[in-house]
Design an enzyme around this catalytic site. Structure first.
Site, PDB file in Angstrom:
ATOM      1  NE  ARG A  77      31.459  -8.223  -6.094  1.00  0.00           N
ATOM      2  CZ  ARG A  77      32.589  -8.901  -6.188  1.00  0.00           C
ATOM      3  NH1 ARG A  77      32.822  -9.636  -7.254  1.00  0.00           N
ATOM      4  NH2 ARG A  77      33.475  -8.842  -5.235  1.00  0.00           N
TER       5      ARG A  77
ATOM      6  CE  LYS B 288      10.724  -1.746  -2.397  1.00  0.00           C
ATOM      7  NZ  LYS B 288       9.698  -1.181  -1.502  1.00  0.00           N
TER       8      LYS B 288
ATOM      9  CD  GLU C  82      -0.188  -4.834  -0.340  1.00  0.00           C
ATOM     10  OE1 GLU C  82      -0.190  -3.833  -1.080  1.00  0.00           O
ATOM     11  OE2 GLU C  82       0.487  -4.891   0.710  1.00  0.00           O
TER      12      GLU C  82
ATOM     13  CE  LYS D 240       5.621  -3.847  -6.571  1.00  0.00           C
ATOM     14  NZ  LYS D 240       5.935  -4.597  -5.401  1.00  0.00           N
TER      15      LYS D 240
ATOM     16  CD  GLU E 210      10.087   2.358  -1.504  1.00  0.00           C
ATOM     17  OE1 GLU E 210       8.953   2.300  -1.039  1.00  0.00           O
ATOM     18  OE2 GLU E 210      10.993   1.571  -1.167  1.00  0.00           O
TER      19      GLU E 210
ATOM     20  NE  ARG F  88       9.111  -0.655  -5.577  1.00  0.00           N
ATOM     21  CZ  ARG F  88       9.757  -1.703  -6.032  1.00  0.00           C
ATOM     22  NH1 ARG F  88      10.721  -1.561  -6.907  1.00  0.00           N
ATOM     23  NH2 ARG F  88       9.445  -2.921  -5.623  1.00  0.00           N
TER      24      ARG F  88
ATOM     25  CG  ASN G 144       5.379   1.942   1.053  1.00  0.00           C
ATOM     26  OD1 ASN G 144       5.388   0.763   1.367  1.00  0.00           O
ATOM     27  ND2 ASN G 144       6.421   2.532   0.508  1.00  0.00           N
TER      28      ASN G 144
ATOM     29  CG  HIS H  45       2.005  -0.747   3.102  1.00  0.00           C
ATOM     30  ND1 HIS H  45       0.890  -0.638   2.291  1.00  0.00           N
ATOM     31  CD2 HIS H  45       2.551  -1.953   2.800  1.00  0.00           C
ATOM     32  CE1 HIS H  45       0.802  -1.710   1.530  1.00  0.00           C
ATOM     33  NE2 HIS H  45       1.776  -2.528   1.825  1.00  0.00           N
TER      34      HIS H  45
ATOM     35  CG  HIS I  33       4.868  -1.723   7.536  1.00  0.00           C
ATOM     36  ND1 HIS I  33       5.419  -0.878   6.613  1.00  0.00           N
ATOM     37  CD2 HIS I  33       4.706  -2.902   6.897  1.00  0.00           C
ATOM     38  CE1 HIS I  33       5.576  -1.518   5.459  1.00  0.00           C
ATOM     39  NE2 HIS I  33       5.136  -2.751   5.604  1.00  0.00           N
TER      40      HIS I  33
ATOM     41  CG  HIS J 170       1.758  -7.183   4.582  1.00  0.00           C
ATOM     42  ND1 HIS J 170       2.406  -6.116   5.167  1.00  0.00           N
ATOM     43  CD2 HIS J 170       1.542  -6.818   3.282  1.00  0.00           C
ATOM     44  CE1 HIS J 170       2.582  -5.164   4.272  1.00  0.00           C
ATOM     45  NE2 HIS J 170       2.063  -5.552   3.114  1.00  0.00           N
TER      46      HIS J 170
HETATM   47  N1  GLY Z   1       5.755  -3.543  -1.654  1.00  0.00           N
HETATM   48  C1  GLY Z   1       6.019  -2.247  -2.090  1.00  0.00           C
HETATM   49  C2  GLY Z   1       7.029  -2.181  -3.178  1.00  0.00           C
HETATM   50  O1  GLY Z   1       7.314  -3.165  -3.815  1.00  0.00           O
HETATM   51  O2  GLY Z   1       7.570  -1.133  -3.410  1.00  0.00           O
END
Ligand code: GLY
Length: 359
Positions: free
Chosen positions: A119, A141, A183, A225, A235, A239, A243, A246, A250, A262
């Site tokens: 966990r 993430k 990016e 970031k 998010e 956050r 995007n 994106h 995407h 990407h």
């Molecule tokens: N790649 C976008 C984020 O990390 O929220």
């Protein structure tokens, strides 16, 4: 070790992102108290993973190197399960750590293995790609892909620290470096216009791993970031601004069955999002035009197939920002002023596509 820049992520689970050269020696301090360290890597980074393992062994840890398939092929439940089996066989406990050495796919996998083992154990991404440094490795993430889509299984699991060793960028193909720059440019438009000035001032140096300007770009993009994820790890607010570009990006990646990088898809998506901002009245024409100009200076694509709209629109509807029949886009209300625009008017969406439709 060269001079090191430390950029802090704050919040409930703070950590530092280290940028510099020859950073591997800093690893033992990030994983204090661990007896074992799994080192996940893909074949192209075998030598660097070996160096990481040597540094950890010299500090008294037992390294467990685990080779995984390169790129998205490694981001699967099956590969994660193999890693769990190896951790189990080696007797990994809660104080042990996982290190991911590679691009965004390997670090996403390493983070997911760490998030799910007992966990949640500590982990450190050692990022080897520009995209990884400015995006994937920062922000916690983690995840794997499943048949239903990319990144559908995962967890927010902030790392113990992030290493962005600029020496590793020498391992990166030029097109991958370029993809990462999309990016970086995105960060310039949503938060730090100095990034745009730097790229416009010297586009060649901006894509040169040895040039000081690239280091400054990396650090500035990481600061963008880290500020965002410090305020909104999960998010639920700002956050989403990461995007920018994106939603169409995407859709293009999906339409190309992920054969486009990407960053290249995001590059086209940035031009599209700028045009949506312009025609909705929130963004001035000069700033909108600056998007394609900067991206073209770097050699990034700014157009896509004119006849693809009927495939792209349904793909955009499954964007994670969409709600019911309404698409939600990140658009600019001016340079470095991102906001969310909800659109259900298909005519406006199609009109904006004309800005990126290849002649
Ligand atoms: N790649 C976008 C984020 O990390 O929220």
């Amino acid at each position: 070790m060269d001079d090191v820049t430390r950029i802090s992520v704050t919040g409930d689970r703070p950590y530092d992102v280290l940028v510099g050269r020859g950073l591997f020696d800093t690893l033992p301090t990030l994983v204090e108290g661990a007896a074992r360290a799994a080192v996940l890597y893909a074949a192209p980074l075998k030598q660097h993973a070996g160096q990481v393992a040597d540094v950890l062994a010299a500090a008294g840890l037992r390294p467990l190197p685990i080779e995984v398939p390169d790129a998205e092929a490694g981001k699967s439940v099956e590969v994660a399960a193999r890693c769990w089996d190896e951790l189990g066989a080696a007797g990994f406990t809660r104080t042990d750590v996982v290190i991911g050495v590679g691009g965004g796919a390997v670090t996403d996998l390493a983070g997911f293995v760490a998030a799910s083992w007992l966990r949640g154990v500590r982990w450190v991404p050692v990022s080897s790609s520009l995209l990884g440094m400015v995006d994937a490795a920062v922000g916690g993430k983690t995840g794997v892909n499943i048949a239903a889509g990319k990144n559908l299984v995962g967890a927010f699991h902030p790392p113990a620290g992030v290493l962005c060793d600029l020496d590793l960028l020498a391992t990166l193909p030029a097109d991958d470096l370029l993809a990462g720059l999309a990016e970086v440019v995105k960060c310039g438009f949503i938060a730090d216009p100095v990034i745009l000035d730097l790229v416009e001032g010297d586009p060649a140096a901006s894509a040169d791993p040895a040039a000081p300007v690239l280091r400054e770009l990396v650090e500035r993009a990481i600061r963008v970031k880290t500020e965002v994820v410090s305020a909104d790890l999960r998010e639920s607010g700002p956050r989403e601004f990461l995007n920018y570009g994106h939603t169409l990006g995407h859709a293009i990646e999906k339409n190309e069955r992920f054969r486009w990088r990407h960053g290249h898809a995001v590059s086209v998506g940035l031009v599209y999002a700028a045009e949506l901002g312009r025609i909705s009245g929130s963004l001035d024409a000069a700033t909108a035009a600056r998007h394609s100009a900067v991206l073209q200076l770097l050699g990034l694509p700014t157009t896509y197939r004119a006849d693809a709209w009927d495939e792209l629109l349904p793909a955009m509807r499954i964007d994670k920002k969409a709600r019911a029949d309404t698409l939600r886009f990140v658009v600019l209300d001016g340079l470095a002023k991102p906001g969310i625009l909800s659109i259900s008017d298909e005519g406006m969406l199609a009109q904006a596509y004309l800005a990126v439709a290849a002649a």
